[in-house]
Design an enzyme around this catalytic site. Structure first.
Site, short mmCIF file in Angstrom:
data_model
loop_
_atom_site.label_atom_id
_atom_site.label_comp_id
_atom_site.label_asym_id
_atom_site.label_seq_id
_atom_site.Cartn_x
_atom_site.Cartn_y
_atom_site.Cartn_z
N THR A 50 0.66 -1.18 0.04
CA THR A 50 -0.27 0.21 0.01
C THR A 50 0.85 1.28 0.02
OG1 THR A 50 -1.83 -1.11 1.42
CG2 THR A 50 -1.78 1.32 1.27
N ARG A 77 -13.63 -7.80 -1.46
CA ARG A 77 -13.29 -7.34 -0.13
C ARG A 77 -12.64 -5.85 -0.13
NH1 ARG A 77 -7.78 -5.48 1.55
NH2 ARG A 77 -7.25 -6.08 3.59
N GLY A 83 -10.51 -3.20 2.13
CA GLY A 83 -9.61 -3.00 3.34
C GLY A 83 -9.66 -1.80 4.09
N ASP A 84 -8.71 -1.48 4.87
CA ASP A 84 -8.68 -0.26 5.83
C ASP A 84 -8.13 1.13 5.12
OD1 ASP A 84 -6.05 -1.19 5.26
OD2 ASP A 84 -5.39 0.31 6.99
N THR A 107 -0.41 1.20 6.77
CA THR A 107 -0.18 0.03 5.94
C THR A 107 0.07 -1.14 6.63
OG1 THR A 107 1.36 -0.93 4.31
CG2 THR A 107 2.20 0.86 5.68
N GLY A 108 -0.59 -2.41 6.06
CA GLY A 108 -0.64 -3.53 6.82
C GLY A 108 -1.71 -4.48 6.59
N GLY A 166 -5.02 -4.95 6.67
CA GLY A 166 -6.06 -3.97 6.61
C GLY A 166 -7.23 -4.42 7.70
#
Lengths: 350, 350
Positions: free
Chosen positions: B218, B246, B248-249, B269-270, B272
């Site tokens: 990201t 899906r 994500g965050d 980032t990671g 989510g």
């Protein structure tokens, strides 16, 4: 002490206790009871410009009856030692199945004449959550949200993918026509027409949202079970005449829905974009955790101050880890209710 | 005082200052300068299991060169008095256009072999925000997010609706094949294969997510401009092999992206889902606002404690209203960098 001094001190003590009480008062305030015995559940059916002349006494009774039914469905689970997450689902399903509310059957129409629904659920014990956005064929979006939480690696899934997941999980899939209601269709036509005849006020999205004219009708539920676990859920058809596969605050964890055993469980209703911008539900929890506010103070701070500061409309229902419930809103009304440990139902609109 | 006492006092003073310094230190700490003169910008290109043997020195240099280019693009805007929101967009566009990062060109593939991208941007002055989710034809999702913020009544739009909006707004639309990269395709095949051969570990979504095997890639940017305004943006292709549309965050305000002039601007980032569950970005802001933590303390609390508590992976870049930058992560590496007021670039990977 002189009698005069005693009188003065008494007055001051009285004033102090009154102010402490009013600071932490809501019409939903409940007595604290030993945890294992204590459980509580509250619901909302949307906040907005709800005024007496727009709802006949018969209509008001219909709403109250349906909210009572939803409360009792959740209560039945909690009373027998069931989980708050299951109670939240059960209460919301009743409201999704009713055309009275803007969720499931009875959802508003998009600009294109479709129903696109969002829902989320969160478990305050594990901080696990599930949500669906923009689904059109899942009879009960709240149950799909719960399946996402329980059976997938994801928190938020959307559109056709979410529908496929729900189908794989054996949830009831219906034809899109199931969600049609005459009243919502008329509402769309009316809003679209007023957008056309009032094009100067039209925003660049081509989508008039009559913030002051309608109530939003989102449904939600928060619960505390006998195990001391909190849960929250929200389900909605979104905003009438919405475009571009808009997603509101309901399926967004921290915005419209949040639960954490440390603090509280929250479900919001109102103009979703405003709740997203202030990350409303998580802010209520953080005001309790980091600023030491009571549940009533935290919810009031977010609805009466933070939401109003950005000219946002809506309300929230919040329950804390002790079962204390608060339900502030800055609109003229909010469909809302709670049920106490003994099964006594209270429902209100204005 | 005796020489011995003076020596002891000196040691104590030194120890005190060292501990105060280490508490609030990050390698990104910047001097405080008069506000009008102060501006700052930081970026990330994803956190994850990035280890030396997986990246050749040439590849490391490619990442560093591209990050430097992104930093300079944002800097050019800030240096001439431009807005932080525009600097954030400019920096992120450079990374979206590069196949090195998992955003725009170079996005990972879904289980079905598609690229579905998410992005969000937020203005810390107004708390206005815009985001897109699951878009497949918009060349620069971050620019679409900015248009949503500026030109629509909505915060989050998705899928085909978001693509239609972007088109109406005159943004560049590309064929889905534009986003294809050989490397990402191989990655999908590899992950899908390992999911098949390792079906016992397969979750019920049928989607193996190799949390420890890949970096997420990201991209994000946070900036403070000369007017004292903060902004944050994030753009991503999501998680390889994802299913069910899906989300994500990254596009969720308060989870992966948040900005507020009162406190800080954040891009995460990671993995989510973990960032959604802890509402990571808003929590950092709230720890500063309600608990009085410094930006470094608040970011560390969320990444090192709250994220790790739920076994989450990732990192964040955060800039506060004074231009102090912190970039904690709990993975082996995070592509990251910042540029100081004089244009000096610092980029790091491990």
């Amino acid at each position: 002490m002189k009698p005069g001094t005693i009188f003065l001190v008494s007055i001051l003590i009285l004033l102090y206790f009154n102010s402490a009480r009013s600071q932490d008062t809501s019409d939903m305030k409940r007595k604290l009871e030993p945890l294992r015995n204590n459980f509580a559940l509250a619901i909302h059916g949307g906040a907005g410009n709800i005024i007496h002349r727009n709802l006949t006494p018969e209509q008001q009774q219909q709403y109250k009856d349906k909210m009572s039914e939803a409360l009792r469905a959740g209560y039945a689970i909690l009373d027998t030692g069931g989980k708050s997450i299951d109670a939240v689902e059960a209460s919301i399903r009743i409201m999704e199945d009713s055309p009275l509310f803007n969720a499931g059957k009875g959802s508003v129409f998009t600009y294109e004449g479709k129903n696109e629904m969002d829902a989320a659920i969160m478990d305050g014990k594990t901080l696990k959550a599930g949500a669906v956005a923009g689904v059109r064929t899942i009879k009960n979006p709240i149950s799909a949200a719960k399946k996402v939480m329980q059976k997938s690696k994801f928190v938020l899934i959307s559109g056709k993918g979410a529908e496929q997941f729900a189908k794989e999980q054996g949830l009831e899939i219906v034809d899109t026509s199931y969600f049609f209601t005459e009243e919502r269709w008329k509402q769309l036509i009316q809003v679209r027409d007023s957008a056309k005849t009032d094009s100067l006020k039209n925003d660049s999205t081509g989508s008039i949202i009559n913030k002051r004219e309608d109530h939003y009708g989102t449904v939600g539920c928060v619960a505390l079970d006998r195990h001391g676990n909190l849960a929250a859920g929200t389900s909605t058809g979104g905003i009438v005449n919405k475009k571009y596969n808009r997603i509101g605050d309901s399926p967004l964890i921290g915005a419209g829905t949040y639960a954490n055993n440390k603090t509280c469980a929250v479900s919001c209703t109102g103009h979703g974009e405003d709740f997203i911008r202030i990350v409303a539900a998580k802010t209520i929890s953080d005001l309790m955790e980091y600023k030491g506010m009571s549940v009533s103070q935290a919810a009031a701070e977010v609805i009466k101050n933070k939401l109003s500061e950005i000219k946002g409309d809506g309300g929230t229902i919040v329950i804390d880890k002790n079962g204390i419930i608060t339900m502030p809103f800055n609109t003229t009304g909010m469909f809302r209710g709670y049920i106490d440990r003994k099964g006594k139902v209270t429902v209100k609109i204005f």
